[in-house]
Write a protein that holds these residues in place. Sequence first.
Motif, PDB file in Angstrom:
ATOM      1  N   LEU A 115      42.676  50.585  43.148  1.00 29.58           N
ATOM      2  CA  LEU A 115      42.640  49.213  43.912  1.00 29.58           C
ATOM      3  C   LEU A 115      41.705  48.343  43.391  1.00 29.58           C
ATOM      4  CD1 LEU A 115      43.990  48.279  46.288  1.00 29.58           C
ATOM      5  CD2 LEU A 115      42.071  48.758  47.765  1.00 29.58           C
ATOM      6  N   THR A 116      40.686  48.506  42.770  1.00 28.40           N
ATOM      7  CA  THR A 116      39.956  47.685  42.226  1.00 28.40           C
ATOM      8  C   THR A 116      40.570  47.065  40.724  1.00 28.40           C
ATOM      9  OG1 THR A 116      38.023  48.816  42.711  1.00 28.40           O
ATOM     10  CG2 THR A 116      37.678  47.364  41.081  1.00 28.40           C
ATOM     11  N   LEU A 117      41.231  48.049  39.965  1.00 35.23           N
ATOM     12  CA  LEU A 117      42.044  47.563  39.014  1.00 35.23           C
ATOM     13  C   LEU A 117      43.004  46.665  39.407  1.00 35.23           C
ATOM     14  CD1 LEU A 117      42.296  51.034  37.013  1.00 35.23           C
ATOM     15  CD2 LEU A 117      40.897  49.251  36.610  1.00 35.23           C
ATOM     16  N   GLY A 149      48.072  46.158  50.708  1.00 35.01           N
ATOM     17  CA  GLY A 149      49.244  46.262  49.613  1.00 35.01           C
ATOM     18  C   GLY A 149      49.881  45.088  49.713  1.00 35.01           C
ATOM     19  N   LEU A 150      50.373  44.382  51.036  1.00 36.07           N
ATOM     20  CA  LEU A 150      51.068  43.500  51.402  1.00 36.07           C
ATOM     21  C   LEU A 150      50.463  41.955  51.067  1.00 36.07           C
ATOM     22  CD1 LEU A 150      52.770  44.375  54.706  1.00 36.07           C
ATOM     23  CD2 LEU A 150      53.938  44.257  52.546  1.00 36.07           C
ATOM     24  N   VAL A 151      49.038  42.156  51.231  1.00 40.10           N
ATOM     25  CA  VAL A 151      48.122  40.867  50.992  1.00 40.10           C
ATOM     26  C   VAL A 151      48.060  40.564  49.389  1.00 40.10           C
ATOM     27  CG1 VAL A 151      45.797  40.146  51.050  1.00 40.10           C
ATOM     28  CG2 VAL A 151      46.856  41.030  53.129  1.00 40.10           C
ATOM     29  N   LEU A 152      48.108  42.073  48.656  1.00 38.31           N
ATOM     30  CA  LEU A 152      48.127  41.772  47.309  1.00 38.31           C
ATOM     31  C   LEU A 152      49.309  41.399  46.544  1.00 38.31           C
ATOM     32  CD1 LEU A 152      45.979  44.933  46.251  1.00 38.31           C
ATOM     33  CD2 LEU A 152      45.322  42.640  45.948  1.00 38.31           C
ATOM     34  N   LEU A 153      50.668  41.652  47.444  1.00 38.24           N
ATOM     35  CA  LEU A 153      51.625  41.293  46.970  1.00 38.24           C
ATOM     36  C   LEU A 153      51.961  39.629  47.038  1.00 38.24           C
ATOM     37  CD1 LEU A 153      54.591  41.951  46.068  1.00 38.24           C
ATOM     38  CD2 LEU A 153      55.332  42.296  48.602  1.00 38.24           C
ATOM     39  N   TRP A 154      51.233  39.218  48.329  1.00 43.19           N
ATOM     40  CA  TRP A 154      51.425  37.846  48.608  1.00 43.19           C
ATOM     41  C   TRP A 154      50.700  37.022  47.510  1.00 43.19           C
ATOM     42  CZ3 TRP A 154      47.030  34.718  49.736  1.00 43.19           C
ATOM     43  CH2 TRP A 154      47.246  33.514  49.911  1.00 43.19           C
TER      44      TRP A 154
END
Length: 137
Positions: free
Chosen positions: A36-38, A119-124
């Motif tokens: 997740l950090t990566l 994951g959804l926030v990272l997709l955003w």
Amino acid sequence: MSFAQSDFAVFQNALVYTVAVRSVNKIVDNRDGSVLTLLVTACVLTFFAQVAAAHLRDNASDSTMHLLVRPLHGAGAFVCSTLVSVGINMQSTLLGTYLAGMFASDADPLFVLAAALVGLVLLWVLGVAVGAVSLGR
């Protein structure tokens, strides 16, 4: 689009995918921290590469720039755009690796739900980085 242009685009896409997948596999195998950090690091770096590519692209088309400098900006824009593609492929591979590992373990369902939300926030964030999603303004 000519055959040479389409062949180049397919070759570039395949090369970007291969480099990203191989890099992620190597990084994940030798990592000291969380996937997740990566993933967050890849998102941030991709965003900055996108900003640099846009700036270089603007300078490459600026008619006030010296004639000999414009191609350097164009080459820089191409490299940064390719790095954005590598970053996006790395992000999707890292997210897939993270989620596959989570669903394979005995994780608490609430943890899985929270991770899916992250994951959804990272997709955003990825969508904002590539300009496919607005900031909500």
